[in-house]
Every structure is written in C-alpha cells, then in structure tokens.
Design an enzyme around this catalytic site. Structure first.
Site, mmCIF file in Angstrom:
data_model
loop_
_atom_site.group_PDB
_atom_site.id
_atom_site.type_symbol
_atom_site.label_atom_id
_atom_site.label_comp_id
_atom_site.label_asym_id
_atom_site.label_seq_id
_atom_site.Cartn_x
_atom_site.Cartn_y
_atom_site.Cartn_z
ATOM 1 N N LYS A 18 38.649 -12.841 -15.752
ATOM 2 C CA LYS A 18 39.049 -14.142 -15.166
ATOM 3 C C LYS A 18 39.390 -13.941 -13.691
ATOM 4 C CE LYS A 18 43.758 -13.435 -14.806
ATOM 5 N NZ LYS A 18 44.513 -13.332 -13.569
ATOM 6 N N VAL A 104 40.567 -1.991 -14.064
ATOM 7 C CA VAL A 104 41.908 -2.034 -14.666
ATOM 8 C C VAL A 104 42.938 -2.283 -13.565
ATOM 9 C CG1 VAL A 104 43.565 -0.602 -15.943
ATOM 10 C CG2 VAL A 104 41.135 -0.497 -16.516
ATOM 11 N N ALA A 106 43.681 -5.015 -11.902
ATOM 12 C CA ALA A 106 43.020 -5.692 -10.786
ATOM 13 C C ALA A 106 43.432 -7.152 -10.664
ATOM 14 C CB ALA A 106 41.498 -5.606 -10.975
ATOM 15 N N GLY A 110 41.528 -8.002 -17.525
ATOM 16 C CA GLY A 110 40.659 -7.141 -18.349
ATOM 17 C C GLY A 110 41.250 -6.851 -19.724
ATOM 18 N N SER A 112 43.648 -8.502 -21.270
ATOM 19 C CA SER A 112 43.786 -9.769 -21.998
ATOM 20 C C SER A 112 42.437 -10.212 -22.561
ATOM 21 C CB SER A 112 44.321 -10.866 -21.073
ATOM 22 O OG SER A 112 45.540 -10.461 -20.508
ATOM 23 N N ASP A 145 48.152 -14.119 -20.435
ATOM 24 C CA ASP A 145 46.791 -14.507 -20.043
ATOM 25 C C ASP A 145 45.842 -14.598 -21.242
ATOM 26 O OD1 ASP A 145 47.213 -14.852 -17.345
ATOM 27 O OD2 ASP A 145 46.664 -12.795 -16.813
#
Ligand code: C5P
Length: 297
Positions: A18, A104, A106, A110, A112, A145
């Site tokens: 996302k 990772v 970021a 990722g 979630s 998230d």
C-alpha cells in the site's frame, strides 16, 4: 474422484503493498494509539503468499528473507492462529511460504499485506466462513493496517486505520517508489509527533474531491504526510529522492506511512522509467508500480 469431491488444499495469494496518498494524525487516543485520517492505495508491487492446510494444528512459515522471524512474532503466523481461533473449520493448521518483494520497514504495509493474504487464503481454502467485514475485523486485532490490506483498492482509513470507506479507483498512473537505506521506527515516530505541534495537515477533503472527479493532478498537488516533518535528523535522502522524481516529471511526491519509502506519481511511462533508472544508480530498492483495484473477497 467425483468433481464435486475435489478439495483444494493449497493456494497462492498476492499480497499487495500500500501507499499513503495522504496521511494525517488527528489526535492521540486514551489507549495510546492515534486517530488517523489516511487515503490509502493498493499498488501492483506484491509478495507471494502460499498457504497449504494441515490437520495437525501446526503452523509453519518460511520466507526468502533469512532475517525475518519464522515464529509467533511473524504477523502471518498470528493471522493464521487468529483465523483458526475464530472459525469452526476441519483444518487447524497451515504451512505458509512467503516470497518477499515489498521492502521491509518501508511504510508500504508489507507485513500487513502478508497477514491479510493469509486471512484471504485460509478463508478461501476453508469454504469462505467469513465475509469481508469479518476478515477486516479479525485483521484489526492483529495490526492497524491489516483491515485495509484485506480488500485494498482506494480507501479513506480512519480510527486506528480500521474504519474504511471505499473510494472511486485512482485514475491510471505510474508510481516510482524508492526506499532509502535507513528505516524508521513506527512507535518512535508516533511518540515524536505527540511531542511537537503539527503545523500543517493534509487537505484530505481536497484529495477526496479530486479522487471523486478522477483529477490526477489535483490529487498529486495535495499529497501530504504529517510524518515527513517529524522524521529524526537522518540523511537527506527523502528530499533528495523527491527532487529527482520532480526533476523527472512527477506530478507529486510524498513519503508513505512512517517511511522511509518515498514515491512519485507519473502520467507518462517514459518519464517514470527515466526516474527509475536515475534512482536505481543510487538506491537498491527502486520500483515501478501501478494502482491495484479492490479484491473480491
Ligand atoms: O497497529 P500496529 O501494530 O501496526 O501499530 C504499530 C505501532 O504504531 C503501535 O504500537 C503504535 O505505537 C503506533 N500506532 C498508533 N496509532 C495508530 C496506529 C499505530 O499510535 N493508529
């Protein structure tokens, strides 16, 4: 074997990253969490999550990144446990295999996305005992998230992130995403934001109106993330990446989530590819992606 008696035991789900088109922290809640107002967009960059059912109660996980925990600390394991604890299915365990492509730490959700993909996969493999809202609510018990990552698409996320309003899909565009080498601690950044007064907030209403009228330039002009102004004094990679993206013709740039990835939005593929190749000379995590629509649950 009769066709109807055929049961699928294994499934690969794409776990989409996302991006935060805008991110606002509205207030601190008594439980220590924060009231958010975020416009979230799923993008085509994804991990692959393969889930196979077991009947012995064991949950195993492996990933292609050696440093990720392969036990109960992994959000994908937590998601599988929560699924079996909240459904009445014949299966009680799963083998999970994750191929990571999303960087990772970021701000791209990722972990979630992987957790949500495990929920979707288990739901499909066990005959869909839960509907979308039930899966989102299960996800909410695991991370803020995850509810959005269950169905994705384009959404306004409020509350901790679990109050979701589906929005009109974003107009066609290309995202160029770059993650600097440093990572930011999410709890640390939330604590920092409590200690300072946030002077600028995103024009969330303006972004919502632009999404409704499918005005890509209007959306890009209003992209803003309150966390950008409270980042620890780290290298100037964020303004540097934004500068390169804008020089290459991005319509707008912003950091996603609590960082450290930054993205630019382009309406021209050539320009986007040029930005990607410039950034790739200096950063190892550089990606091209496009908006990904909402998934059917
Ligand atoms: O929910 P999740 O585990 O993803 O949150 C990680 C951390 O981010 C929390 O421990 C909290 O410090 C912070 N957070 C917050 N308010 C939110 C979401 C996350 O303060 N709405």
């Amino acid at each position: 074997m009769r066709k109807g008696a055929l049961h699928i035991h294994s499934l690969t789900e794409k776990a989409y990253a996302k991006l935060n088109i805008s991110l606002d922290v509205v207030s601190r809640r008594p439980d220590g969490y924060h009231e958010m107002r975020m416009i979230m967009q799923t993008v085509s960059l994804c991990d692959e999550v393969t889930v196979s059912l077991r009947h012995d109660g064991t949950i195993s996980i492996r990933t292609n990144l050696r440093y990720l925990p392969c036990d109960d600390r992994n959000i994908a394991v937590k998601a599988a446990k929560a699924f079996f604890a909240n459904t009445d299915t014949a299966s009680s365990g799963a083998d999970i295999s994750i191929t990571k492509h999303i960087p990772v730490c970021a701000g791209m959700g990722g972990g979630s996305a992987d957790g949500a993909a495990v929920l979707r996969a288990l739901n499909k493999l066990t005959g869909k005992p839960l509907n979308r809202r039930e899966l989102e609510s299960l996800g909410n018990s695991l991370g803020s998230d995850i509810p959005f990552c269950v169905a994705g698409g384009t959404s306004l996320a409020e509350g901790k992130g679990e109050i979701l309003t589906d929005l009109t899909p974003l107009p066609a565009c290309i995202f160029v995403i770059a993650k600097p080498r440093f990572s930011v601690s999410t709890p640390e950044l939330f604590t920092k934001i409590d200690l300072c007064s946030v002077r600028y907030h995103p024009d969330t209403q303006g972004v919502l109106s632009s999404i409704k009228t499918r005005d890509l330039k209007g959306i890009c002009q209003r992209m803003y993330n309150v966390f950008e102004n409270v980042l620890p004094p780290k290298p100037d990679d964020i303004p540097k990446i934004k500068g390169i993206l804008l020089d290459c013709g991005a319509l707008g740039t912003v950091m996603t989530g609590t960082g450290s990835a930054v993205f630019g939005v382009f309406d021209d593929e050539e320009k986007a590819k040029k930005a990607q190749s410039y950034l790739a000379q200096q950063y190892s995590d550089v990606f091209l992606a496009e908006p990904q629509g909402r998934l059917d649950i």
